[in-house]
Design a protein around this motif. Structure first.
Motif, mmCIF file in Angstrom:
data_model
loop_
_atom_site.group_PDB
_atom_site.id
_atom_site.type_symbol
_atom_site.label_atom_id
_atom_site.label_comp_id
_atom_site.label_asym_id
_atom_site.label_seq_id
_atom_site.Cartn_x
_atom_site.Cartn_y
_atom_site.Cartn_z
ATOM 1 N N GLU A 494 0.842 -1.191 0.000
ATOM 2 C CA GLU A 494 0.000 0.000 0.000
ATOM 3 C C GLU A 494 0.880 1.246 0.000
ATOM 4 O O GLU A 494 2.004 1.218 0.508
ATOM 5 N N GLU A 495 0.343 2.307 -0.548
ATOM 6 C CA GLU A 495 1.051 3.595 -0.611
ATOM 7 C C GLU A 495 2.429 3.469 -1.268
ATOM 8 O O GLU A 495 3.344 4.239 -0.981
ATOM 9 N N GLY A 496 2.594 2.453 -2.079
ATOM 10 C CA GLY A 496 3.821 2.298 -2.857
ATOM 11 C C GLY A 496 4.953 1.594 -2.159
ATOM 12 O O GLY A 496 5.736 0.874 -2.788
ATOM 13 N N GLU A 516 9.455 7.840 3.063
ATOM 14 C CA GLU A 516 8.500 8.710 3.737
ATOM 15 C C GLU A 516 7.667 7.912 4.733
ATOM 16 O O GLU A 516 7.453 6.718 4.572
ATOM 17 N N ARG A 517 7.166 8.617 5.759
ATOM 18 C CA ARG A 517 6.277 7.962 6.710
ATOM 19 C C ARG A 517 4.977 7.584 6.020
ATOM 20 O O ARG A 517 4.571 8.202 5.017
ATOM 21 N N VAL A 518 4.308 6.582 6.554
ATOM 22 C CA VAL A 518 3.060 6.095 5.961
ATOM 23 C C VAL A 518 2.029 5.913 7.068
ATOM 24 O O VAL A 518 2.357 5.775 8.243
ATOM 25 N N LYS A 519 0.765 5.918 6.682
ATOM 26 C CA LYS A 519 -0.321 5.732 7.622
ATOM 27 C C LYS A 519 -0.330 4.292 8.141
ATOM 28 O O LYS A 519 -0.230 3.347 7.374
ATOM 29 N N LEU A 520 -0.466 4.148 9.440
ATOM 30 C CA LEU A 520 -0.577 2.817 10.021
ATOM 31 C C LEU A 520 -1.930 2.201 9.687
ATOM 32 O O LEU A 520 -2.957 2.894 9.738
ATOM 33 N N PRO A 521 -1.971 0.927 9.366
ATOM 34 C CA PRO A 521 -3.264 0.263 9.196
ATOM 35 C C PRO A 521 -4.035 0.254 10.518
ATOM 36 O O PRO A 521 -3.455 0.369 11.599
#
Length: 549
Positions: A494-496, A516-521
């Motif tokens: 997800e998100e690449g 980069e930071r990503v959203k936690l599931p």
């Protein structure tokens, strides 16, 4: 041809708790490379007494068992993978009495013991190979190996060329003259590795009988299982024809389809599985099957080996899409054949993950996160000694390298085999040798003490503490039924760059593999490689376990 019968032995103290035939499905196994683990006699080489003294440390990690690379008698051309006696202990490492003590203490600590068996080849100093050399062309003794008449470059040069174009894993041709200076013995012998490691001829039934005796010897002693070296390469194509390409047989022997993955090999493991099931509890068979997932999984069908290492996973770099693709392949193989993947990121033949994933502080961070991810995946996990310390690959000085791959092919595995640092003190060996009468067999680099066990044991933020905590939580989740033997893995990105592996029921491993930071599931974070920077976000190169109810 028979291996010697074992001395009377009760197999050591029984393991605590119920013994089940499926213990390996949830196991974390710690790989010990004995010559680099701990030196008990001060000669600079690790040994069985040194390992015995450090068994409590291994038990403190919370692992289920140990896989030991070869300690049997050997000329050490390939650091023990050239075996001259399959049922003994090399004096370099100790005695059979030492091994018996090790087995008994390990079992009393709740640790199972897996040994390496090397059935593809032996040492050129093995008595049966020496007898074959002495017996000469056409003899029954030579039928145990691949002795073949050479080809000729011209009428004046009979048998001056090898029988075919096969290349060695270690570089150069895979054939050597049986007696180079003889005018009458014009045969060559096959060795997929060094010239000191002749390949057995598994088309001769006597070879199969011999190895069954070897397995019985160690099973009768009480060892809990075997890791099978080069498990897919025992049989070679009938007639030993030329390969389509004469390129080196590297990367798991896959560049030459004639030297491995022949259909006949599966009957060997059916025979060994029947033998393993004669013991209670049954003994574990783990294969080094360096093939693509769809082929490797065939070695773990219900009547063959119990496990095979997921080599397609070990070879990966730091790439979320590639991880997800391989994970999906491995899950498809599990669904087809039933055996869960056997995960590993490091072993004695592979560049350490801290270096492979970028080196320096970046590689160290990624290796820490990858270890957490590894321990959350469905199936068993293998950790190589020093991985729990975050050890990087060492650039061993050229004049100190001993790997035969370096001498023949210009590639060295020595960098992953440097002795462990136990003590922070700036000594020759950092506690590897109890009595430092000699330097270690491979030199330790400057600053090696920064990774020392004793230092990390005092640091609650160390890789060692992280690994121990992750293993403990993993076991608790098994005990609570969150993890089960039937778990599969659904992989996606997800998100690449956010790698996700969801194992049933409702447990997610997330690994941020981008910049980069990503959203936690959604879900409850149970564990993370690093403290989470902000609520709802996962910073780069961090891994988490998430419970999704």
């Amino acid at each position: 041809m028979s291996a010697p019968a074992p001395a009377t032995h009760d197999g050591g103290a029984p393991l605590p708790g119920p013994a089940t035939a499926e213990w390996w499905q949830s196991a974390v196994i710690y790989q010990v490379y004995p010559r680099s683990f701990a030196d008990g006699n001060g000669d600079g080489v690790g040994d069985l007494p040194g390992l015995i003294a450090r068994l409590p440390y291994i038990a403190s990690l919370g692992v289920d068992g140990i896989w030991m690379t070869p300690f049997q008698p050997s000329p050490q051309v390939d650091q023990g993978y050239d075996v001259s006696d399959y049922c003994g202990v090399d004096p370099l490492f100790g005695t059979m009495e030492d091994f018996d003590r090790l087995l008994e203490l390990a079992h009393s600590l709740g640790l199972r013991i897996l040994l390496d068996v090397v059935p593809n080849h032996c040492s050129s100093e093995h008595p049966l190979f020496q007898q074959a050399l002495a017996a000469g062309p056409g003899s029954r003794e030579r039928e145990l190996f691949h002795f073949v008449e050479g080809r000729s470059s011209g009428p004046e040069s009979p048998s001056d060329l090898p029988p075919n174009n096969w290349q060695s894993v270690f570089g150069g041709q895979a054939w050597s003259r049986a007696t180079p200076d003889s005018d009458t013995d014009t045969e060559w012998y096959l060795h997929l590795f060094s010239a000191g490691q002749p390949d057995w001829n598994w088309r001769n039934p006597e070879v199969g009988d011999y190895f069954e005796d070897v397995l019985r010897f160690w099973f009768d002693k009480g060892v809990d299982g075997l890791r099978i070296d080069v498990a897919h390469a025992l049989f070679k194509a009938e007639g030993l024809p030329d390969a389509p390409s004469a390129s080196p047989v590297v990367d798991g022997l896959r560049s030459n389809p004639l030297v491995s993955d022949q259909e006949e090999v599966h009957e060997v493991y059916r025979r060994w599985r029947r033998l393993a099931e004669q013991y209670q509890p049954q003994r574990l068979l783990v294969g080094e099957v360096n093939l693509e997932p769809s082929r490797a999984a065939r070695y773990t069908r219900g009547d063959e080996m119990h496990q095979a290492f997921a080599f397609a996973f070990v070879r990966l770099g730091w790439d979320a899409v590639a991880w997800a693709a391989v994970g999906t392949e491995l899950e498809a193989a599990r669904t087809l054949h039933g055996a869960a993947p056997t995960w590993a990121l490091e072993n004695h033949d592979i560049v350490r993950s801290a270096t492979r994933f970028g080196g320096g502080r970046l590689g160290a961070r990624r290796a820490r996160a990858a270890l957490v991810a590894l321990l959350g995946l469905p199936g068993s996990a293998y950790i190589y000694q020093g991985q729990e310390l975050g050890l990087p690959e060492v650039d061993v000085p050229v004049d100190s390298r001993v790997d035969p791959m370096w001498a023949r092919g210009g590639v060295t595995r020595d960098g992953a085999r440097v002795p462990l640092p136990w003590a922070e003190n700036p000594s020759l060996t950092h506690g590897f040798s109890e009595r430092e009468a000699a330097g270690p067999w491979l030199p330790v680099p400057e600053g090696w003490g920064d990774y020392a066990v004793e230092r990390q044991q005092q640091d609650p933020h160390s890789v060692l503490h992280l690994a121990t905590q992750a293993i403990a939580l993993r076991r608790r989740l098994w005990d609570e039924g969150v993890f089960t033997a039937d778990d599969g893995g659904t992989w996606r990105v997800e998100e690449g760059t956010l790698l996700l592996c969801e194992r049933s029921p409702g447990f997610l491993v997330a690994l941020a593999m981008g910049a980069e930071r990503v959203k936690l599931p959604a879900g409850v974070v149970l564990f993370s490689a690093f403290p989470l920077a902000e609520d709802g976000w996962l910073q780069p190169d961090n891994a988490v376990w998430i419970r999704r109810d």
